[in-house]
Write an enzyme that holds these catalytic residues in place. Structure first.
Site, PDB file in Angstrom:
ATOM      1  N   ASP A 143     -75.971  -6.748  61.930  1.00  0.00           N
ATOM      2  CA  ASP A 143     -74.731  -7.226  62.548  1.00  0.00           C
ATOM      3  C   ASP A 143     -74.311  -6.226  63.615  1.00  0.00           C
ATOM      4  O   ASP A 143     -74.542  -5.023  63.470  1.00  0.00           O
ATOM      5  CB  ASP A 143     -73.632  -7.374  61.501  1.00  0.00           C
ATOM      6  CG  ASP A 143     -73.872  -8.559  60.565  1.00  0.00           C
ATOM      7  OD1 ASP A 143     -74.443  -9.562  61.017  1.00  0.00           O
ATOM      8  OD2 ASP A 143     -73.471  -8.468  59.395  1.00  0.00           O
ATOM      9  N   ASP A 161     -74.838 -15.833  63.181  1.00  0.00           N
ATOM     10  CA  ASP A 161     -73.603 -16.251  62.516  1.00  0.00           C
ATOM     11  C   ASP A 161     -72.767 -17.155  63.421  1.00  0.00           C
ATOM     12  O   ASP A 161     -72.174 -18.130  62.948  1.00  0.00           O
ATOM     13  CB  ASP A 161     -72.780 -15.023  62.112  1.00  0.00           C
ATOM     14  CG  ASP A 161     -73.522 -14.114  61.149  1.00  0.00           C
ATOM     15  OD1 ASP A 161     -74.369 -14.614  60.380  1.00  0.00           O
ATOM     16  OD2 ASP A 161     -73.245 -12.898  61.165  1.00  0.00           O
TER      17      ASP A 161
END
Length: 190
Positions: A143, A161
């Protein structure tokens, strides 16, 4: 009478062909949807590789007063759900991502799936497989997008995402539209 019946059948068949030829609910081909999923997967993996090669793990680069680039690894799911579960979640989330992707690919191949649904499924497939690749190769999802405000940070996320969330929102929009159409057909207020 036979000529009239034949003419009406031919007219009905022509109307059906015209409707399905331009009907957004009947995709002409599936390759654009799979290409879109592939592009999402590729963009996700390239962005993660760029971050991993540019930032040390846990490094943070402030870009604005509300946004940082970071390099973090998330062994769990969204919002670090089950991140401390002991490692089994890596395999469970990988199997789940693959299973959902296979089911959605099957849905795309069916002619009854609308273009909006196909787009949504393609986004989810690309995002899900992007995160599966991370889990398989790295043991955790990379991330790097970190939004914050007054010291409070939204959990870091990535392009996979974003694609998954776009797909889910489009699916919900499609369900809402179907519900409104059904209510209108039944004569109920929308």
């Amino acid at each position: 009478m036979n000529r009239i019946e034949n003419l009406s059948q031919a007219l009905a068949a022509a109307i059906h062909r015209a409707r399905t030829a331009h009907n957004p609910a009947v995709p002409r081909t599936t390759w654009p949807w799979f290409a879109l999923a592939g592009l999402v997967l590729l963009a996700d993996q390239l962005s993660k590789a760029l971050i991993a090669s540019s930032l040390m793990l846990a490094e943070r680069i402030p870009l604005t007063s509300f946004f940082n680039l970071v390099h973090v690894l998330n062994p769990g799911a969204a919002f670090s759900f089950l991140a401390d579960a002991g490692g089994w979640q890596r395999y469970a989330f990988s199997v789940l991502g693959i299973a959902v992707s296979v089911w959605m690919a099957r849905e795309i191949r069916q002619s009854k799936t609308s273009r909006t649904e196909c787009f949504a499924y393609a986004m989810i497939i690309g995002g899900a497989l992007g995160n599966v690749v991370d889990r398989v190769l790295r043991g955790a999802v990379t991330d790097f997008l970190d939004f914050h405000w007054q010291g409070m940070h939204w959990p870091a996320f990535n392009f996979a995402d974003i694609a998954i969330n776009i797909g889910v929102l489009l699916m919900l929009l499609g369900l809402w539209r179907q519900s409104r159409s059904a209510q209108a057909r039944d004569g109920r207020p929308a």
